[in-house]
Design a protein around this motif. Structure first.
Motif, PDB file in Angstrom:
ATOM      1  N   THR A 101      -4.260  -1.366   1.139  1.00 12.90           N
ATOM      2  CA  THR A 101      -5.254  -0.302   1.270  1.00 12.90           C
ATOM      3  C   THR A 101      -6.152  -0.356   0.043  1.00 12.90           C
ATOM      4  O   THR A 101      -5.682  -0.203  -1.096  1.00 12.90           O
TER       5      THR A 101
ATOM      6  N   PRO B 178       3.256  -3.575  -4.290  1.00 13.43           N
ATOM      7  CA  PRO B 178       4.090  -3.015  -5.378  1.00 13.43           C
ATOM      8  C   PRO B 178       4.382  -4.019  -6.488  1.00 13.43           C
ATOM      9  O   PRO B 178       4.594  -3.626  -7.633  1.00 13.43           O
TER      10      PRO B 178
ATOM     11  N   GLU C 180      -2.467   0.783  -2.054  1.00 14.79           N
ATOM     12  CA  GLU C 180      -1.132   0.649  -1.463  1.00 14.79           C
ATOM     13  C   GLU C 180      -0.926  -0.775  -0.977  1.00 14.79           C
ATOM     14  O   GLU C 180      -1.884  -1.527  -0.760  1.00 14.79           O
TER      15      GLU C 180
END
Length: 774
Positions: A332, A298, A295
């Motif tokens: 993450t 993006p 995470e």
């Protein structure tokens, strides 16, 4: 005939095998006494022969030749020779054989005098961690063994557990006795007691579960071999067992959060490392880690890879980051092994960590959002016209900076730029055609720079399209011609036109007789020539008398708006032959080539001849003055004249220069025609043409410095002679000249300012010059 009965050998002469123990220390030792009944005692001579007597090894056995007693004279070693076969003989005192030779066999009885010996001092084996007792072997082996591992002889008891290795020993004693009956045991292996050994075969196997390489990776066992079925002599060896690693431990992060920092606009650089720990064997496939960004990324600006040496994760930037867009990232990251965990490994969740990355602000170069900028400007746009505003933007929105602009490349010096606003104006007319245009485009470079420390800059390309303007009317080519005055047979003339404008402001051209003279249409007509866009055909409609004619024509191009121009066409009508050609070809050609009347042609020719005569007279006058001056100097200076006459009024460029320029052209330019063709420059290409306007000569003959500077400026302004920024080479003066350089010419502007007193020091030859100028 009577048959003889077989002789019966006496029992005293038949000797049974004799047993004697090895290592017998009471020497000499009586073994046996042999006897013969053929003679009275004292009348027999006994002897023995064989190994140990008269054969190697000598001296072990002996016999008393009168009593027949056989003695042992040395200790025996069964491991060297386990039996001896001798021959016994009996003779009378005269040497006659009394008995047939008999065999005497001596057997050496074994004693336990040899310890067992292991084939190796150290045995090595391997077994995977977690091997269960009673299972099958997973690659166990014993270093240095030639026979397969874990093979059990028939009937031998099996050791429980996974077979790891086999140790074996040998004993030199009699294998048929207990002296060589070996038994194996483990003397020492630590408190765990993880292994057991087969007492008969020497196989070492796992004894209990719980082998963990991470707890203990190597086991050192002391094994023993004993003869007499374990109660005799003993020997020991080492058995080293290595545990092979399996993937039973997942990797784990050393901490839950990591913080890093990276500069904006950096790509392909490492940001930092995330550290992990794996209990499995370092460097093995079970130890190698694999990282994944789950995470927080993006756009895919980051990537993480594994350092093969440390097994840590290396975070890097793969796309440039912009501090003004986003200044922080929170990623993450997970880690796991390349190989999957063994089913026997305890289940555990996948390890996760948080990586916080701060994007540090740095000074960024300005950016031209439109690069290149393309604009269009009409040909002939007057100087001072604003054509565009070309500015850049500073990505550093959080920093207060000011941008300035400058022209980095403007080859024709056509433009001027506002350094603060970026407005670009014309500095002079943009003309077409030009050597600085590439396909109708003019290329300039604009530099934008911020005021940071250190400053950064960017370059923008400005492409200016010079739009063609229809500012030229078509020109009749040729302006004159000859045709036959009879319609239909040679009574036509091909007309053409040219236009300095580029398409679409040129062809097709429209030819017509002047509308102001409608009477011309009675005798002449103009039609397009076979669909050509640049040519037309002039034809006579009625038979015309011979002679010159001037026809006013109206020519129009196809530009927007179209340009037209009325021009005169000089036509000579000749006498027609049978085939439609002119018979009087010479007169017609002369008249057509001139395009004017014969009288005017004679006037021009006469004027040309007159000018040539005047120019010749002027040149002859100048040459006469030079000769008189030279003659006077030579006649007045006769002192010390030898065979050679030297001419000192030749102002050459040096001793090796034979083609120098005449300095009189600089001192007296009025003596030379301004219409004369200028000399060909040696640095100019052959294809370069003469400049459009001749240089203007200086008004004062003594102003040579200004004259030379004007010539240099004219040469620098000539774009057809590259390079434009180098000095011109007028002539080669040779090497080692004693003459003064040309720069001495400007040391004084007039002859009165020059000091000629030094001429009196040059000798008799220069005495006349010293009188004139000193």
């Amino acid at each position: 005939r009577q048959h003889e009965a077989p002789r019966r050998v006496k029992r005293a002469w038949v000797i049974p095998p004799i047993s004697v123990s090895e290592n017998h220390k009471r020497i000499p030792h009586l073994l046996v006494q042999i006897k013969s009944d053929k003679q009275q005692p004292g009348g027999v001579i006994y002897s023995i022969k064989g190994p140990g007597v008269d054969e190697e090894p000598l001296g072990i056995f002996s016999i008393d030749k009168f009593s027949g007693k056989v003695f042992l004279n040395a200790m025996l070693d069964r491991e060297e020779n386990d039996r001896y076969r001798l021959r016994a003989f009996a003779l009378d005192l005269g040497g006659v054989t009394l008995e047939d030779p008999t065999d005497l066999e001596i057997i050496v009885v074994d004693q336990n005098d040899n310890r067992p010996l292991f084939r190796q001092d150290v045995f090595t084996g391997r077994v995977v961690e977690g091997a269960e007792p009673g299972g099958s072997s997973r690659g166990g082996w014993a270093g240095g063994l030639s026979r397969p591992l874990c093979q059990h002889p028939p009937g031998a008891p099996l050791a429980a557990g996974t077979c790891v290795m086999t140790v074996d020993a040998t004993d030199a004693d009699d294998p048929d006795t207990d002296n060589a009956a070996l038994r194996y045991s483990i003397l020492e292996q630590g408190a765990a007691g993880m292994f057991s050994i087969n007492a008969t075969t020497g196989e070492i196997c796992t004894a209990r579960p719980g082998l963990d390489r991470e707890t203990m990776g190597v086991y050192n066992l002391t094994v023993q071999a004993a003869d007499m079925s374990g109660d005799g002599l003993t020997t020991t060896a080492m058995a080293v067992i290595y545990l092979e690693d399996i993937n039973d431990n997942p990797p784990e992060f050393t901490k839950e959060e990591f913080s890093m920092e990276v500069e904006e606009q950096a790509a392909g650089v490492d940001v930092g490392k995330v550290f992990v720990h794996d209990k499995d064997l370092a460097g093995s496939p079970s130890w190698l880690a694999k990282f994944t960004i789950l995470e927080g990324d993006p756009e895919g600006a980051f990537a993480i890879r594994t350092d093969p040496h440390t097994n840590d994760g290396v975070l890097s930037v793969v796309k440039p980051l912009d501090h003004e867009v986003r200044d922080r990232f929170e990623l993450t990251v997970s880690v796991q092994n390349e190989r999957p965990l063994e089913p026997s490994a305890p289940a555990s969740p996948r390890a996760l960590a948080t990586v916080r990355v701060r994007v540090r602000d740095v000074n960024e170069a300005p950016v031209f959002r439109e690069n290149p900028r393309r604009i269009s400007v009409l040909e002939g746009t007057p100087p001072g016209t604003a054509i565009t505003t070309y500015t850049a933007s500073d990505p550093d929105t959080h920093q207060i900076q000011t941008l300035s602009y400058a022209l980095l490349y403007d080859p024709a010096d056509w433009l001027q730029l506002d350094p603060h606003a970026g407005t670009i104006r014309t500095k002079r007319e943009l003309l077409h055609p030009s050597a600085f245009l590439q396909g109708g485009w003019y290329i300039a470079l604009v530099l934008a720079r911020d005021d940071a420390e250190p400053p950064l800059s960017a370059t923008g390309t400005l492409s200016i399209e010079i739009l063609e303007v229809n500012d030229h009317a078509p020109q009749l080519q040729p302006p004159a011609g000859v045709l036959c005055g009879r319609p239909g047979r040679g009574g036509t003339l091909l007309l053409g036109a040219t236009d300095d404008d580029r398409p679409p402001h040129g062809a097709p051209f429209h030819f017509q007789l002047s509308p102001q003279h409608p009477q011309l249409a009675r005798n002449w007509s103009i039609a397009r020539f076979n669909g050509e866009v640049t040519h037309a055909v002039l034809a006579v409609l009625v038979e015309l008398p011979e002679g010159p004619y001037s026809l006013p024509l109206l020519l129009r191009d196809s530009g927007t708006p179209p340009r037209e121009q009325q021009q005169l066409l000089n036509v000579s009508v000749c006498h027609c032959g049978r085939d439609g050609t002119c018979l009087d070809g010479v007169l017609a050609a002369a008249t057509a080539g001139a395009g004017i009347t014969l009288g005017a042609l004679m006037i021009i020719l006469g004027s040309t001849v007159l000018l040539l005569v005047l120019a010749g007279l002027g040149a002859a006058r100048v040459r006469g003055r030079r000769r008189a001056l030279r003659k006077g100097l030579l006649q007045r200076s006769r002192d010390d004249m030898r065979d050679n006459i030297l001419n000192y009024d030749e102002q050459g460029g040096g001793e090796e220069d034979q083609d120098a320029y005449d300095i009189n052209q600089l001192r007296h330019p009025e003596l030379f025609s301004p219409r004369a063709k200028p000399p060909l420059r040696r640095d100019a290409p052959l294809s370069s043409g003469t400049p459009l306007a001749p240089r203007k000569l200086p008004s004062s003959p003594s102003d040579i410095e200004d004259f030379i500077n004007e010539g240099l400026e004219a040469a620098d302004s000539d774009p057809s002679v590259p390079p434009y920024d180098t000095a011109l080479i007028y002539d080669y003066e040779g090497s080692g000249s004693v003459a003064s350089p040309l720069s001495s010419i400007v040391s004084s502007l007039t002859d009165e300012d020059q000091d000629y007193d030094y001429l009196s020091e040059w000798g008799p030859r220069f005495r006349r010059l010293a009188d004139l100028y000193g």
